[in-house]
Write a protein that holds these residues in place. Structure first.
Motif, PDB file in Angstrom:
ATOM      1  N   UNK A 167      45.582  34.767  51.371  1.00 16.33           N
ATOM      2  CA  UNK A 167      44.345  35.423  50.959  1.00 16.33           C
ATOM      3  C   UNK A 167      44.461  36.918  50.831  1.00 16.33           C
ATOM      4  N   UNK A 168      45.686  37.461  50.829  1.00 16.23           N
ATOM      5  CA  UNK A 168      45.884  38.902  50.700  1.00 16.23           C
ATOM      6  C   UNK A 168      46.114  39.264  49.234  1.00 16.23           C
ATOM      7  N   UNK A 169      45.545  40.395  48.821  1.00 13.60           N
ATOM      8  CA  UNK A 169      45.659  40.817  47.427  1.00 13.60           C
ATOM      9  C   UNK A 169      47.081  41.297  47.133  1.00 13.60           C
ATOM     10  N   UNK A 170      47.635  40.784  46.027  1.00 11.69           N
ATOM     11  CA  UNK A 170      48.941  41.226  45.536  1.00 11.69           C
ATOM     12  C   UNK A 170      48.746  42.201  44.387  1.00 11.69           C
ATOM     13  N   UNK A 171      47.742  41.914  43.557  1.00 13.39           N
ATOM     14  CA  UNK A 171      47.467  42.756  42.405  1.00 13.39           C
ATOM     15  C   UNK A 171      45.980  42.660  42.082  1.00 13.39           C
ATOM     16  N   UNK A 172      45.376  43.800  41.719  1.00 11.98           N
ATOM     17  CA  UNK A 172      43.982  43.819  41.232  1.00 11.98           C
ATOM     18  C   UNK A 172      43.892  44.819  40.089  1.00 11.98           C
ATOM     19  N   UNK A 173      42.975  44.604  39.185  1.00 12.43           N
ATOM     20  CA  UNK A 173      42.757  45.584  38.119  1.00 12.43           C
ATOM     21  C   UNK A 173      41.656  46.561  38.532  1.00 12.43           C
ATOM     22  N   UNK A 174      41.435  47.564  37.674  1.00 13.90           N
ATOM     23  CA  UNK A 174      40.453  48.601  38.004  1.00 13.90           C
ATOM     24  C   UNK A 174      39.048  48.041  38.160  1.00 13.90           C
ATOM     25  N   UNK A 175      38.716  47.065  37.302  1.00 13.37           N
ATOM     26  CA  UNK A 175      37.372  46.491  37.369  1.00 13.37           C
ATOM     27  C   UNK A 175      37.123  45.840  38.721  1.00 13.37           C
ATOM     28  N   UNK A 176      38.154  45.220  39.262  1.00 10.86           N
ATOM     29  CA  UNK A 176      38.020  44.550  40.558  1.00 10.86           C
ATOM     30  C   UNK A 176      37.717  45.574  41.656  1.00 10.86           C
ATOM     31  N   UNK A 177      38.417  46.707  41.614  1.00 11.23           N
ATOM     32  CA  UNK A 177      38.155  47.740  42.625  1.00 11.23           C
ATOM     33  C   UNK A 177      36.745  48.302  42.463  1.00 11.23           C
ATOM     34  N   UNK A 178      36.313  48.463  41.196  1.00  8.50           N
ATOM     35  CA  UNK A 178      34.966  48.983  40.948  1.00  8.50           C
ATOM     36  C   UNK A 178      33.892  48.042  41.439  1.00  8.50           C
ATOM     37  N   UNK A 179      34.143  46.744  41.319  1.00  7.12           N
ATOM     38  CA  UNK A 179      33.150  45.756  41.750  1.00  7.12           C
ATOM     39  C   UNK A 179      32.947  45.772  43.257  1.00  7.12           C
ATOM     40  N   UNK A 180      34.020  46.142  43.991  1.00  6.62           N
ATOM     41  CA  UNK A 180      33.938  46.134  45.452  1.00  6.62           C
ATOM     42  C   UNK A 180      33.819  47.532  46.052  1.00  6.62           C
ATOM     43  N   UNK A 181      34.040  48.556  45.213  1.00  8.14           N
ATOM     44  CA  UNK A 181      33.874  49.917  45.702  1.00  8.14           C
ATOM     45  C   UNK A 181      35.065  50.482  46.438  1.00  8.14           C
ATOM     46  N   UNK A 182      36.215  49.796  46.400  1.00 10.37           N
ATOM     47  CA  UNK A 182      37.432  50.281  47.071  1.00 10.37           C
ATOM     48  C   UNK A 182      38.389  50.856  46.039  1.00 10.37           C
ATOM     49  N   UNK A 183      39.347  51.685  46.488  1.00  9.24           N
ATOM     50  CA  UNK A 183      40.395  52.187  45.606  1.00  9.24           C
ATOM     51  C   UNK A 183      41.521  51.160  45.529  1.00  9.24           C
ATOM     52  N   UNK A 184      42.429  51.362  44.544  1.00  8.99           N
ATOM     53  CA  UNK A 184      43.578  50.462  44.420  1.00  8.99           C
ATOM     54  C   UNK A 184      44.426  50.476  45.687  1.00  8.99           C
ATOM     55  N   UNK A 185      44.613  51.656  46.256  1.00  8.11           N
ATOM     56  CA  UNK A 185      45.422  51.758  47.471  1.00  8.11           C
ATOM     57  C   UNK A 185      44.774  50.999  48.628  1.00  8.11           C
ATOM     58  N   UNK A 186      43.430  51.094  48.725  1.00  8.66           N
ATOM     59  CA  UNK A 186      42.728  50.412  49.828  1.00  8.66           C
ATOM     60  C   UNK A 186      42.777  48.900  49.674  1.00  8.66           C
ATOM     61  N   UNK A 187      42.783  48.440  48.431  1.00  6.37           N
ATOM     62  CA  UNK A 187      42.750  46.989  48.219  1.00  6.37           C
ATOM     63  C   UNK A 187      44.137  46.359  48.303  1.00  6.37           C
ATOM     64  N   UNK A 188      45.165  47.159  48.210  1.00  7.19           N
ATOM     65  CA  UNK A 188      46.522  46.604  48.295  1.00  7.19           C
ATOM     66  C   UNK A 188      46.710  45.945  49.671  1.00  7.19           C
ATOM     67  N   UNK A 189      46.955  44.652  49.678  1.00  4.37           N
ATOM     68  CA  UNK A 189      47.168  43.911  50.912  1.00  4.37           C
ATOM     69  C   UNK A 189      45.895  43.512  51.641  1.00  4.37           C
ATOM     70  N   UNK A 190      44.702  43.906  51.122  1.00  6.33           N
ATOM     71  CA  UNK A 190      43.438  43.540  51.773  1.00  6.33           C
ATOM     72  C   UNK A 190      43.217  42.035  51.662  1.00  6.33           C
ATOM     73  N   UNK A 191      42.599  41.454  52.679  1.00  3.38           N
ATOM     74  CA  UNK A 191      42.284  40.023  52.683  1.00  3.38           C
ATOM     75  C   UNK A 191      40.833  39.827  52.239  1.00  3.38           C
TER      76      UNK A 191
END
Length: 773
Positions: A167-191
């Protein structure tokens, strides 16, 4: 011969170089010129070996590749200088873009070796060129594809993600980060459990587990996420498995869509629909929608109530099923205009037939409905029940009509009464000195009777004229109606009369002569509607009428006595009912009626501050409802009137604009013993009274005169002498104007035409009273 010896053999070398597909070439390092090209150069560049040897490097390389080659080989040459001759030669490679003889371009990979001469000096460059155009095209295609899909992923509004099996993020696009309000760096490896509630996390785990076990893509609808700022969003997600080269599941890829706004819009729409549905279900007007053929597809509760059908019966019903033929035709024409023009339309006086068979009158406002493509798909509209309004309008128009006709009739009756006054006055004078044996006595009495019959006719005309009362006094209506009906019953034995009155029926103030006329007209009307005999029902109750009850009739709300006169006769249709109170309207032969009976009833009721209505159906009889304002005054017993001329004495000022009335009135007053002075208008009357105020005992004042009328003249007389005694006289009945003068203190009223007996009694009554100052 060993392999090494074979390669050293010139013939063998040529055999190899001339038969390989790769291009083998050499360059002299001192001159920089090509010294050899294998025959395969013709396939690669389109030049023969001999042509190619004479070419410069810049002629077969693109400018970018030529610059790259010079830089690359210069650096390699410097490196080669650091290598001793005893060390093995180093092989280097570079990719360059070549220009063919025909101008087309090809990519090649060059593998080169720097060669030394017998002295160990760097003398020659040996190269093998391999065509890699196909590989470059494939790499470019792959690169472009990757760029294309990366661009798509980075620019789509939906969030794209790849997560491992934990359940850990391997890759996300910009829209995904915008939908959750996190940066790409913050979402890397987030569950995913870090941005969901425990309930939602369990829901997602079950979903991922099902996709893992089934191997089939799945869709998770409407799950809540917690954004970085703590706000709640609504997402939906489509997910599939990621497999390695061996087909083993290694994670999930998915596309998530933020549906928060849509959910809010759906909720707002639902609330809006509930709101407007509630409004539609609670408004009095009927709302409806129908298809282009006129079949009902939707309507509110009021629409169902107005039509009198339950919803299940009304749904799908066509407008032709519940309207009259005339209304159906007008509806078709109106809806056709709306369809062709696209503009709203109105149908007035639209008659519908309710389920119980009753007819209601509606007003329809309709507009065109269109589908999502803009094509007409039906009609929507508002239906307003105006049945009661139409009834009130008819009553109002009836009242206006009666007002106009009454004014005309009053004027005619006034002038006619003045003529009758002259005739009756002369007859009264002629009868004073004659007894019954006189040869002309009977003829004079007949003339007097004819005059009185003419007077009765004018009373009927004044009955529906404005202000048609004579002598109003408190009356016990219950006893009055009982006596009147008993008298009528004795002459019409075929009619059975039924009476039912409240014992405590309120007192009313009426002119008893006119009220007798009202009852007699209604009794006769009932008798004529029952030629074979029948039943006449009379009843009376006390009622309280509110503003809504009396508004159509222009009278004040309050306490009223309600009298009902009903018969079991032939009844009337609606057309007859609408005209029943019109002057000169009659359904009888002219020899049986003038058409003034019910018209005078209407006028008399109006002039008494009341009103009359009727209900009737053909074959079911008629009911007349009379409403008269109640009074708090007590009923007084009538005094016995002796039928003789009262003699008197004193001076009387007679005021009238008709010379005939002045002449006959003077003679009548003289015969009674009075001294008479006269005036032909209000101004002359005031001057006359001013000069003789101490000797004038009574003023007989005409109410309607040119110049200043009776009211202004009375006011002027009161200013001269507050105790002046005045008898008001008029060819009109006792109107509002007369009542106003009487309320100011005027001593009495006498209606023209009058005889000497009536006049003498009125004068005696006034002169006996003490003056009130």
């Amino acid at each position: 011969m060993t392999v090494e010896q074979q390669f050293q053999n010139k013939a063998y070398q040529r055999l190899v170089t001339e038969n390989v597909r790769d291009v083998i070439w050499t360059i002299d390092l001192k001159s920089g010129n090509f010294t050899y090209f294998s025959p395969s150069v013709e396939i690669f560049l389109g030049y023969t070996s001999q042509e190619a040897v004479g070419l410069k490097v810049e002629q077969i390389l693109t400018p970018e590749s030529c610059t790259k080659a010079i830089l690359f080989f210069s650096e390699e040459l410097e490196k080669q200088k650091t290598i001793t001759p005893e060390m093995p030669a180093r092989n280097v490679a570079v990719e360059l873009e070549h220009i063919r003889k025909d101008g087309s371009r090809v990519w090649a990979e060059l593998n080169v070796v720097f060669l030394r001469d017998e002295h160990g000096d760097l003398s020659e460059l040996l190269g093998i060129t391999r065509d890699i155009s196909d590989r470059k095209r494939a790499e470019d295609a792959l690169r472009q594809s990757e760029e294309k899909y990366r661009s798509i992923l980075e620019n789509i509004q939906d969030g794209y993600m790849e997560i491992d099996l934990a359940g850990n993020f391997i890759f996300v696009n910009n829209a995904c980060t915008g939908m959750l309000g996190y940066s790409l760096e913050e979402m890397a490896g987030m569950n995913y459990r870090q941005y969901t509630s425990p309930e939602t996390a369990k829901k997602m785990f079950d979903f991922f587990h099902e996709v893992y076990l089934s191997g089939q893509p799945g869709k998770l609808m409407d799950y809540e996420v917690i954004r970085k700022d703590g706000s709640i969003g609504n997402h939906e997600m489509s997910v599939s498995l990621i497999r390695d080269l061996d087909g083993k599941p290694i994670g999930f890829r998915g596309v998530a869509r933020d549906v928060t706004k849509r959910k809010r819009s759906e909720e707002a729409l639902r609330q809006s629909e509930e709101k407007y549905r509630s409004i539609l279900d609670n408004i009095e007007d009927g709302y409806f929608e129908c298809d282009l053929r006129g079949n009902l597809t939707f309507f509110n509760n009021s629409f169902s109530r107005i039509w009198g059908y339950p919803r299940d019966e009304l749904l799908g019903m066509n407008n032709r099923d519940y309207t009259t033929e005339e209304s159906s035709k007008r509806a078709y024409e109106t809806f056709s205009r709306i369809y062709l023009s696209g503009s709203p339309g109105r149908i007035s006086d639209y008659e519908i037939i309710r389920k119980d068979g009753t007819i209601r009158i509606l007003e329809i406002y309709a507009s065109l409905m269109r589908d999502t493509r803009g094509d007409p798909c039906g009609f929507r509209g508002i239906a307003r029940d105006i049945t009661e309004r139409k009834r009130l309008e008819n009553q109002f128009h009836q009242a206006q009509k009666m007002e106009s006709v009454g004014t005309l009739a009053g004027g005619i009756a006034h002038d006619f009464n003045n003529l009758l006054m002259g005739i009756l006055g002369n007859i009264s004078l002629m009868l004073i000195n004659r007894d019954e044996q006189d040869k002309d006595y009977e003829r004079l009495k007949n003339i007097e009777e004819y005059v009185m019959r003419g007077s009765e006719l004018t009373k009927r005309m004044l009955g529906f004229a404005r202000g048609g009362k004579y002598e109003v006094k408190p009356t016990d209506l219950r006893m009055f109606i009982i006596k009147s009906s008993e008298m009528f019953g004795r002459t019409k034995k075929e009619i059975q009369i039924h009476r039912k009155f409240a014992e405590d029926l309120w007192t009313v103030e009426v002119d008893q002569g006119q009220m007798e006329q009202v009852l007699l007209n209604l009794f006769v009307n009932a008798w004529q509607a029952m030629p074979e005999g029948g039943h006449l029902y009379l009843s009376g109750v006390n009622v309280e009428l509110g503003p809504a009850d009396v508004e159509p009739f222009g009278i004040e709300p309050g306490r009223y006595v309600k009298i009902v006169v009903s018969d079991t006769g032939t009844g009337m249709d609606e057309t007859t009912q609408r005209r029943i109170f019109d002057p000169f309207f009659t359904t009888k032969d002219r020899s049986r009626g003038t058409g003034l009976g019910l018209a005078s009833v209407y006028g008399i009721m109006k002039n008494h501050g009341g009103f009359i209505t009727v209900e009737s159906s053909v074959g079911e009889g008629s009911s007349f409802y009379l409403y008269m304002p109640a009074s708090y005054k007590k009923v007084k017993k009538d005094k016995t009137i002796h039928d003789k001329i009262k003699q008197g004495e004193g001076k009387v000022l007679l005021v009238d604009d008709e010379k005939m009335i002045i002449d006959i009135g003077t003679e009548m007053l003289n015969k009674m013993g009075y001294i008479v002075v006269t005036a032909c208008d209000g101004n002359q009357a005031v001057e006359m009274y001013q000069a003789n105020k101490d000797t004038i005992d009574l003023v007989i004042l005409d109410m309607i005169m040119p110049g200043i009328g009776g009211g202004q003249t009375y006011d002027a007389l009161k200013e001269i002498n507050a105790g002046v005694k005045v008898l008001l006289s008029s060819g009109y009945s006792r109107s509002d104007q007369a009542e106003e003068i009487l309320n100011k203190g005027c001593n009495g009223f006498i209606q023209k035409p009058f005889d000497m007996k009536d006049l003498s009694r009125k004068i005696e009554k006034i002169l006996k009273k003490k003056a009130v100052i």
